[in-house]
Design a protein around this motif. Structure first.
Motif, short mmCIF file in Angstrom:
data_model
loop_
_atom_site.label_atom_id
_atom_site.label_comp_id
_atom_site.label_asym_id
_atom_site.label_seq_id
_atom_site.Cartn_x
_atom_site.Cartn_y
_atom_site.Cartn_z
N MET A 93 0.86 -1.20 0.00
CA MET A 93 0.00 0.00 0.00
C MET A 93 0.89 1.24 0.00
O MET A 93 1.03 1.94 1.01
CB MET A 93 -0.90 -0.02 1.23
CG MET A 93 -1.99 -1.08 1.17
SD MET A 93 -3.12 -0.91 2.57
CE MET A 93 -4.38 -2.12 2.16
N ASN A 115 -0.43 4.65 1.26
CA ASN A 115 -0.77 4.83 2.68
C ASN A 115 0.39 5.54 3.40
O ASN A 115 1.56 5.22 3.18
CB ASN A 115 -1.01 3.43 3.29
CG ASN A 115 -1.57 3.51 4.70
OD1 ASN A 115 -0.92 4.03 5.60
ND2 ASN A 115 -2.77 3.00 4.89
N CYS A 135 1.47 5.27 6.27
CA CYS A 135 2.27 4.34 7.06
C CYS A 135 3.40 3.77 6.22
O CYS A 135 4.54 3.68 6.66
CB CYS A 135 1.38 3.22 7.60
SG CYS A 135 2.27 1.93 8.47
N TYR A 136 3.06 3.41 4.99
CA TYR A 136 4.11 2.91 4.09
C TYR A 136 5.12 4.02 3.82
O TYR A 136 6.33 3.80 3.89
CB TYR A 136 3.49 2.43 2.77
CG TYR A 136 4.54 1.89 1.82
CD1 TYR A 136 4.91 0.55 1.86
CD2 TYR A 136 5.19 2.73 0.92
CE1 TYR A 136 5.90 0.05 1.02
CE2 TYR A 136 6.18 2.24 0.07
CZ TYR A 136 6.52 0.90 0.13
OH TYR A 136 7.51 0.41 -0.69
N TRP A 139 -7.75 1.02 1.85
CA TRP A 139 -6.69 1.57 2.71
C TRP A 139 -5.46 2.07 1.98
O TRP A 139 -4.58 2.67 2.61
CB TRP A 139 -6.26 0.51 3.75
CG TRP A 139 -7.18 0.47 4.94
CD1 TRP A 139 -8.38 1.09 5.09
CD2 TRP A 139 -6.93 -0.22 6.17
NE1 TRP A 139 -8.91 0.81 6.33
CE2 TRP A 139 -8.04 0.01 7.01
CE3 TRP A 139 -5.90 -1.03 6.64
CZ2 TRP A 139 -8.13 -0.53 8.30
CZ3 TRP A 139 -5.98 -1.57 7.92
CH2 TRP A 139 -7.10 -1.32 8.74
N ASN A 140 -5.34 1.85 0.70
CA ASN A 140 -4.17 2.37 -0.01
C ASN A 140 -4.40 3.84 -0.33
O ASN A 140 -4.47 4.26 -1.49
CB ASN A 140 -3.90 1.57 -1.28
CG ASN A 140 -2.59 1.99 -1.93
OD1 ASN A 140 -1.62 2.33 -1.23
ND2 ASN A 140 -2.54 1.99 -3.25
N CYS A 176 -2.71 0.96 9.08
CA CYS A 176 -2.18 0.05 8.07
C CYS A 176 -1.68 -1.20 8.79
O CYS A 176 -1.24 -1.12 9.94
CB CYS A 176 -1.04 0.68 7.27
SG CYS A 176 -0.86 -0.07 5.63
N TYR A 207 0.30 -6.41 2.58
CA TYR A 207 0.19 -5.02 2.14
C TYR A 207 1.33 -4.13 2.62
O TYR A 207 1.45 -2.98 2.21
CB TYR A 207 -1.15 -4.44 2.60
CG TYR A 207 -2.34 -5.03 1.84
CD1 TYR A 207 -2.27 -5.24 0.47
CD2 TYR A 207 -3.53 -5.35 2.49
CE1 TYR A 207 -3.35 -5.76 -0.23
CE2 TYR A 207 -4.62 -5.87 1.80
CZ TYR A 207 -4.51 -6.07 0.42
OH TYR A 207 -5.58 -6.58 -0.27
N LEU A 208 2.15 -4.66 3.55
CA LEU A 208 3.34 -3.93 4.00
C LEU A 208 4.49 -4.94 4.06
O LEU A 208 4.26 -6.12 4.37
CB LEU A 208 3.17 -3.38 5.42
CG LEU A 208 2.36 -2.12 5.68
CD1 LEU A 208 2.34 -1.84 7.19
CD2 LEU A 208 2.94 -0.92 4.94
N GLY A 249 4.14 -1.12 11.29
CA GLY A 249 2.73 -0.98 10.94
C GLY A 249 1.98 -0.07 11.90
O GLY A 249 2.49 0.30 12.96
N HIS A 277 -1.24 -0.80 13.52
CA HIS A 277 -2.37 -1.73 13.72
C HIS A 277 -2.74 -1.90 15.18
O HIS A 277 -3.85 -2.28 15.50
CB HIS A 277 -2.03 -3.10 13.11
CG HIS A 277 -0.77 -3.72 13.69
ND1 HIS A 277 -0.81 -4.56 14.78
CD2 HIS A 277 0.54 -3.61 13.34
CE1 HIS A 277 0.44 -4.93 15.06
NE2 HIS A 277 1.27 -4.38 14.22
#
Ligand SMILES: [Zn+2]
Length: 236
Positions: A8, A11, A13-14, A44-45, A58, A71-72, A78, A80
């Protein structure tokens, strides 16, 4: 377990790009009935900073009864846990099946256990296999796995009920989950052990005769057994 990897990258977070050295795994479930693993990418992306999404969240992966979608990167920090487990734990979400709703907190309304059992078992199996893969990759054991609710008790996560609100409906718990991971890890270890017979896919066989007549074959087997060897008759 089918693993599909697609990060993602939009996002925040990424984009933050912080790394962790994973020392644990946190199990979540989505509390979003019927939204499957592949569906979360478009949800979420998105960038919180750009106003595309109203949550800063994320997670490393989502899984359902069919696939695991990563996704990561596993070593990416993350968002989460809502607590310091983000600095240490890989997080994944188990998607909850459709056909029920939530009314106030973590109360599943209209959840038909019998109808959902097949979905649950397949998703459970994917979750076990993902944990086995991650335990092997990072030298972890089943003891390093917690759910979000246990994380809160350990003061490393926010106050959420997952997956304690769901697993017991199917007669399971985080303890039985950890046990399943332990059993699967052990099975892999013994398959990879130095036992040459377990290791060898091909075996050397000793054949003492080939007969057109079954009676003659049985007679030879009797002789072998009488001589103290184990044997069997195979017809091809
Ligand atoms: Zn959670």
């Amino acid at each position: 377990m089918e693993l599909i990897t697609k990060y993602m990258t939009r996002n925040d977070c990424y984009k933050a790009g912080r790394k962790i050295n994973p020392t644990g795994i946190m199990v979540h479930s989505t509390a979003t009935p019927g939204m499957m693993a592949v569906d979360w990418f478009s949800r979420w992306n998105k960038s919180y900073q750009a106003g595309e999404i109203n949550r800063q969240v994320c997670v490393h992966a989502f899984l359902d009864d069919k696939e695991v979608h990563q996704y990561l990167p596993w070593e990416h920090r993350g968002w989460h846990a809502g607590g310091k487990a983000n600095n240490t734990h890989i997080g994944f979400e188990i998607c909850e099946p459709g056909g029920f709703s939530y009314a106030g907190g973590a109360n599943m309304v209209g959840y038909d256990v019998l109808k959902q059992e097949a979905y649950f078992r397949k998703a459970w199996q994917n979750a076990v296999e993902l944990c086995v893969m991650l335990c092997k990759k990072y030298g972890l054991s089943e003891q390093d796995i917690v759910d979000h609710s246990e994380g809160h008790k350990l003061a490393i996560a926010s106050n959420h009920a997952d997956v304690k609100h769901w697993f017991p409906k199917h007669g399971e718990s985080m303890d039985t989950f950890r046990k399943a991971v332990k059993v699967a890890l052990k099975a892999e270890q013994s398959a990879n052990s130095n036992d040459p017979i377990a290791k060898a896919k091909k075996l050397y066989r000793v054949q003492v005769g080939a007969f057109a007549n079954k009676q003659n074959a049985d007679a030879m087997l009797e002789k072998i057994k009488a001589a103290g060897f184990d044997g069997y008759v195979k017809y091809e």
